[in-house]
Scaffold this motif. Structure first.
Motif, PDB file in Angstrom:
ATOM      1  N   THR A  45      -3.647 -17.409  66.584  1.00 10.45           N
ATOM      2  CA  THR A  45      -3.945 -18.533  67.462  1.00 10.45           C
ATOM      3  C   THR A  45      -5.443 -18.653  67.645  1.00 10.45           C
ATOM      4  OG1 THR A  45      -1.865 -18.208  68.671  1.00 10.45           O
ATOM      5  CG2 THR A  45      -3.564 -19.539  69.745  1.00 10.45           C
ATOM      6  N   TRP A  66     -13.996 -23.305  66.631  1.00  9.22           N
ATOM      7  CA  TRP A  66     -12.735 -22.649  66.958  1.00  9.22           C
ATOM      8  C   TRP A  66     -12.909 -21.146  66.860  1.00  9.22           C
ATOM      9  CZ3 TRP A  66      -8.205 -25.154  68.394  1.00  9.22           C
ATOM     10  CH2 TRP A  66      -8.246 -26.544  68.334  1.00  9.22           C
ATOM     11  N   PHE A 129      -4.511 -34.215  62.748  1.00  8.91           N
ATOM     12  CA  PHE A 129      -4.637 -32.768  62.670  1.00  8.91           C
ATOM     13  C   PHE A 129      -3.544 -32.173  61.790  1.00  8.91           C
ATOM     14  CE2 PHE A 129      -7.288 -33.595  66.290  1.00  8.91           C
ATOM     15  CZ  PHE A 129      -8.210 -32.564  66.313  1.00  8.91           C
ATOM     16  N   LYS A 130      -2.308 -32.588  62.018  1.00 13.40           N
ATOM     17  CA  LYS A 130      -1.194 -32.039  61.246  1.00 13.40           C
ATOM     18  C   LYS A 130      -1.363 -32.305  59.756  1.00 13.40           C
ATOM     19  CE  LYS A 130       2.607 -31.958  64.588  1.00 13.40           C
ATOM     20  NZ  LYS A 130       3.947 -32.505  64.904  1.00 13.40           N
ATOM     21  N   LEU A 133      -4.273 -30.087  58.233  1.00 12.26           N
ATOM     22  CA  LEU A 133      -3.948 -28.668  58.146  1.00 12.26           C
ATOM     23  C   LEU A 133      -2.855 -28.408  57.122  1.00 12.26           C
ATOM     24  CD1 LEU A 133      -4.063 -27.774  61.939  1.00 12.26           C
ATOM     25  CD2 LEU A 133      -5.841 -27.455  60.236  1.00 12.26           C
ATOM     26  N   PRO A 141       1.615 -26.066  60.952  1.00 12.19           N
ATOM     27  CA  PRO A 141       1.064 -25.307  62.081  1.00 12.19           C
ATOM     28  C   PRO A 141       1.761 -25.698  63.380  1.00 12.19           C
ATOM     29  CG  PRO A 141      -0.292 -27.205  61.678  1.00 12.19           C
ATOM     30  CD  PRO A 141       0.812 -27.263  60.651  1.00 12.19           C
ATOM     31  N   ILE A 143       0.504 -26.938  67.096  1.00 15.72           N
ATOM     32  CA  ILE A 143      -0.694 -27.401  67.796  1.00 15.72           C
ATOM     33  C   ILE A 143      -0.343 -27.596  69.263  1.00 15.72           C
ATOM     34  CG2 ILE A 143      -2.489 -29.170  67.879  1.00 15.72           C
ATOM     35  CD1 ILE A 143      -1.840 -29.781  64.943  1.00 15.72           C
ATOM     36  N   ILE A 157      -6.464 -31.349  73.019  1.00 19.25           N
ATOM     37  CA  ILE A 157      -6.113 -30.253  72.122  1.00 19.25           C
ATOM     38  C   ILE A 157      -6.726 -28.948  72.613  1.00 19.25           C
ATOM     39  CG2 ILE A 157      -8.090 -30.588  70.553  1.00 19.25           C
ATOM     40  CD1 ILE A 157      -6.064 -29.931  68.257  1.00 19.25           C
ATOM     41  N   GLN A 159      -5.293 -25.388  71.324  1.00 17.81           N
ATOM     42  CA  GLN A 159      -5.192 -24.276  70.395  1.00 17.81           C
ATOM     43  C   GLN A 159      -4.320 -24.654  69.206  1.00 17.81           C
ATOM     44  OE1 GLN A 159      -3.733 -21.176  72.971  1.00 17.81           O
ATOM     45  NE2 GLN A 159      -1.601 -21.602  72.516  1.00 17.81           N
ATOM     46  N   ILE A 160      -4.571 -23.961  68.107  1.00 17.84           N
ATOM     47  CA  ILE A 160      -3.834 -24.174  66.870  1.00 17.84           C
ATOM     48  C   ILE A 160      -3.311 -22.829  66.394  1.00 17.84           C
ATOM     49  CG2 ILE A 160      -4.013 -24.835  64.437  1.00 17.84           C
ATOM     50  CD1 ILE A 160      -6.079 -26.929  65.275  1.00 17.84           C
TER      51      ILE A 160
END
Length: 216
Positions: A45, A66, A129-130, A133, A141, A143, A157, A159-160
């Motif tokens: 994470t 990040w 984002f999706k 990634l 992932p 998110i 947003i 955390q990923i």
């Protein structure tokens, strides 16, 4: 890329707030290598510092990349028990070293920038984002976002999560279709589930806040 790490020193970027977890086991406390701690995947994470600081309301300046949220002795003693079943993670040094290796391998900061996704006062879509990634990593992932506060109209947003297999540390989907892993079958490479206020992002717009800097 993250700043270089001086030999024998803890890098400043691993401690956004001086707390958090790196590779923690969701199975609870217990002796190392305990057979009661069975798990199937690792979860790395990464936190977005401006959102974390907003959540806890305790930061003046925030980082602009990040980061893993915390690498201290407490994390190993409390949360490294499950991970120690794997030879590559069966010591405190290996445990934190693998977290750093995977962080650098993923290079999340550069991946997002490659797709033109950078902190902005304008909103993105969760799909932005999706898609980015999934195209780079080849896996789905998880998110998570901070829900809108009173007077706000969009999620932020926070955390990923990217997941790895227990053997070989290969990327895998965090959740397979129809899969609901029991609580004890996941091991974490950074805090996620216990972060108050963060939930899986809903489809739609989200805010990717720029870092804040104190006027000097």
């Amino acid at each position: 890329m993250a700043p270089p790490v001086a030999e024998g020193a803890l890098p400043a970027w691993v401690a956004v707030l001086g707390c958090g977890l790196t590779l923690c086991c969701l199975g609870g406390a217990g002796p190392l290598w305990s057979s009661s701690h069975e798990w199937r995947k690792l979860i790395l994470t990464q936190h977005w510092p401006p959102t974390v600081c907003k959540e806890v309301d305790s930061c003046r300046d925030t980082l602009d990349y990040w980061t893993i949220h915390g690498l201290w002795k407490h994390e190993w003693e409390k949360h490294g028990t499950c991970a120690a079943q794997v030879d590559a993670l069966n010591s405190e040094k290996k445990y934190f070293g693998k977290s750093l290796d995977l962080y650098k391998q993923l290079d999340l900061n550069s991946v997002l920038l490659k797709f033109g996704i950078k902190p902005s006062i304008n909103y993105y879509q969760l799909a932005d984002f999706k898609d980015a990634l999934t195209r780079i990593y080849g896996v789905v992932p998880k998110i998570q976002c901070l829900l809108p506060e009173q007077g706000e109209d969009v999620q932020t947003i926070g955390q990923i999560e990217l997941c790895f297999t227990k053997e070989g540390f290969h990327l895998r989907n965090c959740t397979e279709p129809g899969e609901q892993l029991p609580y004890k079958q996941e091991a974490w490479l950074a805090e996620g589930a216990s972060t108050e206020g963060l939930m899986v992002c809903e489809d739609g717009p989200l805010f990717y806040p720029p870092p804040t800097k104190t006027q000097r």
